[in-house]
Design a protein around this motif. Structure first.
Motif, short mmCIF file in Angstrom:
data_model
loop_
_atom_site.label_atom_id
_atom_site.label_comp_id
_atom_site.label_asym_id
_atom_site.label_seq_id
_atom_site.Cartn_x
_atom_site.Cartn_y
_atom_site.Cartn_z
N LEU A 1 0.83 -1.20 0.00
CA LEU A 1 0.00 0.00 0.00
C LEU A 1 0.87 1.26 0.00
O LEU A 1 0.62 2.20 -0.76
CB LEU A 1 -0.97 0.00 1.19
CG LEU A 1 -1.94 1.17 1.24
CD1 LEU A 1 -2.79 1.24 -0.02
CD2 LEU A 1 -2.82 1.06 2.48
N ASN B 1 -6.48 3.75 -1.14
CA ASN B 1 -6.72 2.52 -0.39
C ASN B 1 -6.87 1.37 -1.36
O ASN B 1 -7.38 1.55 -2.47
CB ASN B 1 -7.98 2.64 0.48
CG ASN B 1 -7.71 3.47 1.70
OD1 ASN B 1 -6.73 3.27 2.40
ND2 ASN B 1 -8.58 4.44 1.96
N LEU B 2 -6.42 0.21 -0.95
CA LEU B 2 -6.54 -1.01 -1.73
C LEU B 2 -7.19 -2.08 -0.87
O LEU B 2 -6.99 -2.08 0.35
CB LEU B 2 -5.16 -1.50 -2.19
CG LEU B 2 -4.35 -0.58 -3.09
CD1 LEU B 2 -2.94 -1.12 -3.27
CD2 LEU B 2 -5.03 -0.44 -4.45
N ILE C 1 -4.03 -6.05 -2.72
CA ILE C 1 -2.68 -6.07 -2.14
C ILE C 1 -2.03 -7.43 -2.36
O ILE C 1 -0.88 -7.52 -2.79
CB ILE C 1 -2.73 -5.69 -0.64
CG1 ILE C 1 -3.07 -4.19 -0.50
CG2 ILE C 1 -1.43 -6.04 0.07
CD1 ILE C 1 -3.36 -3.75 0.91
N ARG D 1 0.92 4.04 -2.99
CA ARG D 1 0.62 5.45 -2.69
C ARG D 1 1.72 6.35 -3.23
O ARG D 1 1.45 7.42 -3.77
CB ARG D 1 0.44 5.64 -1.19
CG ARG D 1 -0.88 5.11 -0.67
CD ARG D 1 -0.98 5.22 0.82
NE ARG D 1 -2.33 4.87 1.27
CZ ARG D 1 -2.65 4.69 2.53
NH1 ARG D 1 -1.75 4.84 3.49
NH2 ARG D 1 -3.89 4.37 2.84
#
Length: 167
Positions: free
Chosen positions: A55, A68-69, A74, A59
């Protein structure tokens, strides 16, 4: 050695003193060397250690600190990186039927056009909006409100705007 506990502990230990990127490389090396008897079990026990930097990296790559994932996204990114390491060594996750495989391997896990459009400073955009709204005509404010209401109320609609360049 058939329970792979030693390899699970090695990945956990590696994550304490090294990056998750290096832990993924270690996992790939374990697969290439055929050391692990049940790779899917090791993955399930260690995926959190193997993905803890994903993450943060995404970013930074996209310039979106609020990105956000999902857990699945991920995991997919980590599996894609592991698959890349394996391919560079003449192997693939396909060799292990119970191991999860990355979806859409080789594809970017997002929309680059949207990511580029979302690379902006919120404060700058708010100031620009205030500046432009101060210059808007009554006719334009009517159209603006009609379109905004359609969007906010999820009612949709078809709108055709015509004007000279820069209007």
């Amino acid at each position: 050695m058939d329970d792979d506990k030693e390899f699970i502990e090695a990945i956990k230990d590696a994550s304490l003193c090294s990056s998750a990127t290096n832990a993924r490389k270690l996992f790939a090396r374990m697969l290439v060397s055929r050391s692990i008897s049940q790779p899917h079990v090791v993955w399930e026990a260690t995926w959190e250690y193997l993905t803890e930097d994903i993450l943060y990296k995404k970013r930074r790559e996209t310039g979106r600190p609020d990105m956000n994932l999902t857990i699945e996204q991920i995991k997919n990114i980590a599996l894609t990186e592991i698959e890349n390491h394996l391919l560079s060594n003449g192997r693939s996750l396909k060799k292990w039927p119970l191991m999860p495989k990355p979806e859409d391997f080789g594809c970017y896990n997002g929309n680059r056009l949207i990511d580029d459009e979302l690379k902006y400073g919120v404060e700058d955009q708010l100031k620009e909006n205030e500046r432009l709204m101060a210059m808007i005509t009554d006719e334009q404010i009517g159209v603006y409100n009609q379109i905004l209401n359609a969007v906010l109320n999820d009612s949709g609609g078809v709108f055709f705007l015509s004007g000279y360049g820069g209007t």
